[in-house]
Design a protein around this motif. Structure first.
Motif, mmCIF file in Angstrom:
data_model
loop_
_atom_site.group_PDB
_atom_site.id
_atom_site.type_symbol
_atom_site.label_atom_id
_atom_site.label_comp_id
_atom_site.label_asym_id
_atom_site.label_seq_id
_atom_site.Cartn_x
_atom_site.Cartn_y
_atom_site.Cartn_z
ATOM 1 N N UNK A 43 45.972 -35.244 -22.122
ATOM 2 C CA UNK A 43 45.461 -36.315 -22.976
ATOM 3 C C UNK A 43 45.221 -35.823 -24.399
ATOM 4 N N UNK A 44 44.655 -34.646 -24.542
ATOM 5 C CA UNK A 44 44.426 -34.102 -25.873
ATOM 6 C C UNK A 44 45.755 -33.765 -26.555
ATOM 7 N N UNK A 45 46.680 -33.227 -25.797
ATOM 8 C CA UNK A 45 48.003 -32.930 -26.361
ATOM 9 C C UNK A 45 48.649 -34.193 -26.899
ATOM 10 N N UNK A 46 48.529 -35.284 -26.144
ATOM 11 C CA UNK A 46 49.158 -36.537 -26.544
ATOM 12 C C UNK A 46 48.551 -37.085 -27.839
ATOM 13 N N UNK A 47 47.229 -37.020 -27.950
ATOM 14 C CA UNK A 47 46.569 -37.498 -29.173
ATOM 15 C C UNK A 47 47.050 -36.708 -30.384
ATOM 16 N N UNK A 48 47.088 -35.391 -30.255
ATOM 17 C CA UNK A 48 47.496 -34.548 -31.374
ATOM 18 C C UNK A 48 48.965 -34.755 -31.704
ATOM 19 N N UNK A 49 49.805 -34.869 -30.684
ATOM 20 C CA UNK A 49 51.231 -35.069 -30.912
ATOM 21 C C UNK A 49 51.500 -36.414 -31.589
ATOM 22 N N UNK A 50 50.819 -37.444 -31.173
ATOM 23 C CA UNK A 50 51.006 -38.742 -31.808
ATOM 24 C C UNK A 50 50.606 -38.699 -33.280
ATOM 25 N N UNK A 51 49.547 -37.965 -33.579
ATOM 26 C CA UNK A 51 49.148 -37.808 -34.974
ATOM 27 C C UNK A 51 50.203 -37.076 -35.778
ATOM 28 N N UNK A 52 50.787 -36.031 -35.199
ATOM 29 C CA UNK A 52 51.843 -35.279 -35.876
ATOM 30 C C UNK A 52 53.074 -36.160 -36.091
ATOM 31 N N UNK A 110 37.077 -35.805 -22.716
ATOM 32 C CA UNK A 110 37.004 -37.081 -23.432
ATOM 33 C C UNK A 110 36.470 -36.845 -24.839
ATOM 34 N N UNK A 111 35.462 -36.004 -24.956
ATOM 35 C CA UNK A 111 34.947 -35.622 -26.270
ATOM 36 C C UNK A 111 36.062 -35.018 -27.119
ATOM 37 N N UNK A 112 36.866 -34.137 -26.523
ATOM 38 C CA UNK A 112 37.976 -33.521 -27.248
ATOM 39 C C UNK A 112 38.984 -34.538 -27.729
ATOM 40 N N UNK A 113 39.297 -35.513 -26.890
ATOM 41 C CA UNK A 113 40.240 -36.567 -27.284
ATOM 42 C C UNK A 113 39.687 -37.388 -28.444
ATOM 43 N N UNK A 114 38.397 -37.725 -28.356
ATOM 44 C CA UNK A 114 37.766 -38.502 -29.429
ATOM 45 C C UNK A 114 37.742 -37.700 -30.728
ATOM 46 N N UNK A 115 37.440 -36.417 -30.623
ATOM 47 C CA UNK A 115 37.401 -35.558 -31.798
ATOM 48 C C UNK A 115 38.782 -35.492 -32.462
ATOM 49 N N UNK A 116 39.822 -35.312 -31.654
ATOM 50 C CA UNK A 116 41.172 -35.229 -32.203
ATOM 51 C C UNK A 116 41.628 -36.558 -32.779
ATOM 52 N N UNK A 156 27.570 -35.681 -33.309
ATOM 53 C CA UNK A 156 28.140 -34.800 -32.289
ATOM 54 C C UNK A 156 29.602 -34.490 -32.608
ATOM 55 N N UNK A 157 30.359 -35.510 -32.999
ATOM 56 C CA UNK A 157 31.766 -35.307 -33.329
ATOM 57 C C UNK A 157 31.935 -34.421 -34.557
ATOM 58 N N UNK A 158 31.140 -34.662 -35.588
ATOM 59 C CA UNK A 158 31.257 -33.869 -36.815
ATOM 60 C C UNK A 158 30.875 -32.417 -36.571
ATOM 61 N N UNK A 159 29.795 -32.211 -35.823
ATOM 62 C CA UNK A 159 29.367 -30.849 -35.511
ATOM 63 C C UNK A 159 30.389 -30.163 -34.615
ATOM 64 N N UNK A 160 30.912 -30.903 -33.654
ATOM 65 C CA UNK A 160 31.920 -30.355 -32.759
ATOM 66 C C UNK A 160 33.177 -29.934 -33.497
ATOM 67 N N UNK A 161 33.562 -30.711 -34.491
ATOM 68 C CA UNK A 161 34.751 -30.375 -35.281
ATOM 69 C C UNK A 161 34.588 -29.009 -35.937
ATOM 70 N N UNK A 162 33.439 -28.779 -36.536
ATOM 71 C CA UNK A 162 33.202 -27.501 -37.197
ATOM 72 C C UNK A 162 33.188 -26.347 -36.189
ATOM 73 N N UNK A 163 32.612 -26.567 -35.042
ATOM 74 C CA UNK A 163 32.573 -25.531 -34.010
ATOM 75 C C UNK A 163 33.968 -25.241 -33.466
#
Length: 209
Positions: free
Chosen positions: A123-132, A55-61, A14-21
């Motif tokens: 929550x998604x912003x925070x995950x992406x920002x921490x990665x950056x 939550x799916x978006x956070x896990x994907x990021x 689900x995560x891998x397919x979601x990433x491509x989508x």
């Protein structure tokens, strides 16, 4: 979450397919039904693994930034001085060493989602920002390595230089996507080569705070 190997494989699918989508459509425009159809899983299965689409978006990021970090370390594991290793990273934005026909910029979720998730989900912003922020620290470490081994000149704080370079490459990636042309990435590469020899010029464009 304790999952059987089969369940873990389904969740990862689900995560891998979601990433491509998400790379194709963004996050907000991607409906849950479209994810379910592409993954061939029922809605109940989706909610077994993810409490919500957010939550799916956070896990994907989170998976994306973790995978990106591992991929970066593999790239940097090849021998070379600090400057060579740093430029190897920027070169990968246009031409992935594993597949020169495409570059990392084409599959970058920061390029694709930064503005969108900043307005959509804290929550998604925070995950992406921490990665950056982790990436910026790694780039800064490469600048320091280059200064220590003499392949880069001394200059303004390494983290400041890292931010300016990363900002330039993000802009180049956006323009490249917009124009469907790699010229902006090529120009960013040339500019990086030049700016790394005169760090005071690089840092002058960045605030001191």
């Amino acid at each position: 979450m304790n999952l059987s190997p089969k369940a873990q494989a389904t969740r990862q699918h689900i995560l891998d397919t979601g990433y491509r989508l998400v790379l194709q459509k963004g996050f907000a425009a991607l409906g849950l039904q479209e994810i379910l159809k592409a993954c061939a899983v029922p809605k109940g299965s989706f909610y077994h693994y993810f409490a919500s689409k957010e939550v799916f978006g956070c896990e994907l990021l989170q998976q994306y930034v973790d995978d990106y970090g591992r991929k970066l370390e593999q790239l940097l594991a090849e021998p070379g001085n600090g400057r060579q290793r740093l430029m190897r990273y920027w070169s990968a934005w246009a031409h992935d060493p594993a597949d020169p026909a495409q570059g990392w910029a084409e599959e970058c979720l920061v390029v694709k989602l930064a503005a969108e998730v900043s307005d959509l989900s804290e929550d998604m912003r925070r995950v992406l920002d921490q990665g950056v922020q982790r990436l910026l620290q790694r780039i800064a470490a490469l600048v320091e390595e280059g200064r220590a081994d003499g392949s880069l000149p001394k200059g303004k704080p390494a983290l400041q230089v890292a931010r300016v370079l990363y900002q330039m490459w993000l802009g180049a990636a956006l323009l490249s996507k917009l124009s469907q042309d790699r010229l902006p990435l090529q120009q960013a590469h040339e500019a990086t080569e030049h700016l790394l020899t005169c760090d005071n010029t690089v840092a002058a464009a960045s605030p001191t705070h």
